[in-house]
Design an enzyme around this catalytic site. Structure first.
Site, PDB file in Angstrom:
ATOM      1  N   ILE A  66      61.427  48.036  71.425  1.00 33.30           N
ATOM      2  CA  ILE A  66      61.907  47.768  72.789  1.00 33.30           C
ATOM      3  C   ILE A  66      60.897  48.275  73.819  1.00 33.30           C
ATOM      4  O   ILE A  66      60.613  47.603  74.820  1.00 33.30           O
ATOM      5  CB  ILE A  66      63.303  48.406  73.023  1.00 33.30           C
ATOM      6  CG1 ILE A  66      64.288  47.925  71.949  1.00 33.30           C
ATOM      7  CG2 ILE A  66      63.822  48.051  74.414  1.00 33.30           C
ATOM      8  CD1 ILE A  66      65.635  48.629  71.965  1.00 33.30           C
TER       9      ILE A  66
ATOM     10  N   ASP B  52      53.696  63.809  71.096  1.00 32.99           N
ATOM     11  CA  ASP B  52      55.059  64.003  70.603  1.00 32.99           C
ATOM     12  C   ASP B  52      55.930  64.530  71.743  1.00 32.99           C
ATOM     13  O   ASP B  52      55.564  65.522  72.394  1.00 32.99           O
ATOM     14  CB  ASP B  52      54.973  65.038  69.462  1.00 32.99           C
ATOM     15  CG  ASP B  52      56.270  65.198  68.711  1.00 32.99           C
ATOM     16  OD1 ASP B  52      57.333  64.860  69.259  1.00 32.99           O
ATOM     17  OD2 ASP B  52      56.207  65.680  67.562  1.00 32.99           O
TER      18      ASP B  52
ATOM     19  N   GLU C 113      76.273  52.770  70.129  1.00 33.69           N
ATOM     20  CA  GLU C 113      76.750  53.421  68.901  1.00 33.69           C
ATOM     21  C   GLU C 113      77.372  54.785  69.194  1.00 33.69           C
ATOM     22  O   GLU C 113      78.093  55.332  68.360  1.00 33.69           O
ATOM     23  CB  GLU C 113      75.620  53.522  67.871  1.00 33.69           C
ATOM     24  CG  GLU C 113      75.058  52.147  67.570  1.00 33.69           C
ATOM     25  CD  GLU C 113      74.225  52.034  66.309  1.00 33.69           C
ATOM     26  OE1 GLU C 113      74.361  52.875  65.423  1.00 33.69           O
ATOM     27  OE2 GLU C 113      73.439  51.070  66.226  1.00 33.69           O
TER      28      GLU C 113
ATOM     29  N   TYR D 294      72.492  59.312  63.270  1.00 29.69           N
ATOM     30  CA  TYR D 294      71.731  58.694  64.371  1.00 29.69           C
ATOM     31  C   TYR D 294      72.568  58.679  65.654  1.00 29.69           C
ATOM     32  O   TYR D 294      72.124  59.147  66.711  1.00 29.69           O
ATOM     33  CB  TYR D 294      71.324  57.261  63.995  1.00 29.69           C
ATOM     34  CG  TYR D 294      70.918  56.413  65.188  1.00 29.69           C
ATOM     35  CD1 TYR D 294      69.730  56.651  65.870  1.00 29.69           C
ATOM     36  CD2 TYR D 294      71.750  55.380  65.650  1.00 29.69           C
ATOM     37  CE1 TYR D 294      69.368  55.884  66.977  1.00 29.69           C
ATOM     38  CE2 TYR D 294      71.393  54.608  66.749  1.00 29.69           C
ATOM     39  CZ  TYR D 294      70.204  54.855  67.414  1.00 29.69           C
ATOM     40  OH  TYR D 294      69.852  54.109  68.513  1.00 29.69           O
TER      41      TYR D 294
ATOM     42  N   ASN E 185      73.162  45.936  70.109  1.00 30.04           N
ATOM     43  CA  ASN E 185      72.067  45.673  69.150  1.00 30.04           C
ATOM     44  C   ASN E 185      71.050  44.686  69.723  1.00 30.04           C
ATOM     45  O   ASN E 185      71.415  43.572  70.094  1.00 30.04           O
ATOM     46  CB  ASN E 185      72.623  45.083  67.851  1.00 30.04           C
ATOM     47  CG  ASN E 185      73.230  46.128  66.946  1.00 30.04           C
ATOM     48  OD1 ASN E 185      74.148  46.837  67.345  1.00 30.04           O
ATOM     49  ND2 ASN E 185      72.729  46.245  65.738  1.00 30.04           N
TER      50      ASN E 185
ATOM     51  N   ARG F 146      78.640  43.182  65.287  1.00 36.75           N
ATOM     52  CA  ARG F 146      77.742  43.789  66.263  1.00 36.75           C
ATOM     53  C   ARG F 146      77.659  42.847  67.457  1.00 36.75           C
ATOM     54  O   ARG F 146      77.835  41.632  67.323  1.00 36.75           O
ATOM     55  CB  ARG F 146      76.326  43.973  65.667  1.00 36.75           C
ATOM     56  CG  ARG F 146      76.264  44.956  64.481  1.00 36.75           C
ATOM     57  CD  ARG F 146      76.577  46.359  64.920  1.00 36.75           C
ATOM     58  NE  ARG F 146      76.497  47.372  63.886  1.00 36.75           N
ATOM     59  CZ  ARG F 146      77.537  47.820  63.190  1.00 36.75           C
ATOM     60  NH1 ARG F 146      78.738  47.299  63.382  1.00 36.75           N
ATOM     61  NH2 ARG F 146      77.387  48.800  62.312  1.00 36.75           N
TER      62      ARG F 146
END
Ligand code: NAD
Ligand code: TYD
Length: 341
Positions: A12, A59, A122, A144, A173, A208
């Protein structure tokens, strides 16, 4: 505007960088990405020499490094993003998706700048009836989802406690070009083209809500520019589909586009053991972003799926490179139990 975009070498994030650079020619973009297994500079190669774009390998868990960068807004895409991997090992998810976000919040606090946290539907857990709104309880079921929900709660806390300019988007999604082949839609396409079994979890009737990635990018653009600090915005595709229907639609499209035998492709469908804790249905209500910010998804599912199949057909070397080597080790480990081996 100098925007720090984190995770811009992923699916994305790379689509978003392409979108924002063409929509706002006066912005300058820093793409900070750790280049994990999911990060791929090929996804953003066309931007490599753009004068308003700079890539930095780094990072988001490295606080001191973040402190050395110069920016006046953050949009965070960096994450461990695959539910199945979080079941095998949740540690990297907690590290990047929670501690990494805390570091970004701290970096934004020091600069007094806006931070948009890209989150997910989610966090609401399985929505058995109706639609989840921004007011629905947070009820994550996978490691997750729990890590993403934790980040949302931290972002909320930084807004309430420090008055920070924080925004959260929760999207359904995504699918489209440059999605890593571990996710359902590219996995089906790549397996179909290679003649490999297509694993469908459980009875295949999990639902979904699918959104084309460029519609998601437009939603983030709308929230980043016009959203109110401290608010959450659901960005849903208004497109609920059962997994098995998606698989069949994809195989039909592949047969039409490549001339392969449709029945032989359908024979590749293999129902396998279910994902532990598999959420039955995700479905969110995007009325708030539509009403307040005038955003709505524009790409129909048939059009989006056809574009996606075309893209994977014309970028075979991109995904073939990915699914060789390290990815196959992951695949064998993940799917051994699913196939009951
Ligand atoms: P992705 O896995 O394709 O990309 C993630 C990127 O983050 C990779 O480039 C990776 O190298 C980078 N990254 C990972 N850990 C990092 C770290 N510690 N520091 C810096 N970079 C790091 O993921 P995606 O599908 O593009 O998802 C982007 C965001 O959108 C994620 O936050 C995800 O939770 C959210 N989201 C995804 C979906 C979806 O359907 N894919 C839906 C809703 C929300
Ligand atoms: P996925 O793309 O992993 O996204 P998420 O789990 O974040 O929704 O999976 C989408 C749906 O497809 C989900 O219900 C699980 C299912 N699925 C399969 O049936 N087989 C597969 O091999 C994969 C990866 C997913």
């Amino acid at each position: 505007m100098k925007i720090l975009i984190t995770g811009g070498a992923g699916f994305i994030g790379s689509n978003f960088i392409r979108h924002i650079i063409s929509a706002y020619p006066d912005y300058s973009i820093i793409n900070l990405d750790k280049l994990t297994y999911a990060g791929n500079l090929e996804n953003i190669k066309d931007m490599e020499n753009h004068p308003d774009y700079r890539f930095i390998k780094g990072d988001i868990c490295d606080r001191h490094f973040l402190g050395s960068l110069d920016f006046n807004a953050i949009i965070n895409f960096a994450a461990e993003s695959h539910v199945d991997r979080s079941i095998l090992d949740s540690f990297p998810f907690l590290q990047t998706n929670v501690i990494g976000v805390q570091n970004l919040l701290e970096a934004a606090k020091i600069r007094g700048c806006r931070l948009l946290q890209v989150s997910t539907d989610e966090v609401y857990g399985s929505t058995e009836k109706g639609l989840s709104t921004e007011e629905s309880p947070i009820s994550p079921n996978s490691p997750y989802a729990a890590s993403k929900a934790s980040a949302d709660l931290l972002a909320r806390a930084y807004h309430k406690t420090f008055g920070m300019d924080v925004l959260i988007t929760r999207c359904s999604n995504n699918y489209g070009p440059y999605q890593f082949p571990e996710k359902l839609i590219p996995l089906v396409i790549s397996h179909a083209l290679a003649g490999r079994p297509i694993p469908v979890y459980g009875d295949g009737k999990n639902v979904r809500d699918w959104i084309y990635v460029l519609d998601h990018c437009r939603a983030i653009d709308a929230v980043f520019h016009r959203g109110n600090a401290g608010e959450v915005y659901n960005a849903g595709g208004k497109n609920e589909v059962q997994n098995i229907d998606i698989v069949k639609r994809l195989l039909t499209l592949i047969a039409e586009k490549t001339g392969r035998d449709k029945e032989s492709l359908m024979d590749l469908i293999t129902f396998v053991n279910d994902r532990p804790g598999h959420d039955r249905r995700y479905a969110i209500d995007p009325s708030k972003i539509e009403g307040e910010l005038g955003w709505t998804p524009e790409t129909g599912f048939e059009e989006g799926l056809a574009n996606t199949v075309d893209w994977y057909l014309s970028h075979q070397t991109w995904w073939e490179r990915i699914i060789s080597g390290e990815y196959m080790d992951y695949y064998k480990m993940q799917y051994k139990e699913r196939f009951g081996e």
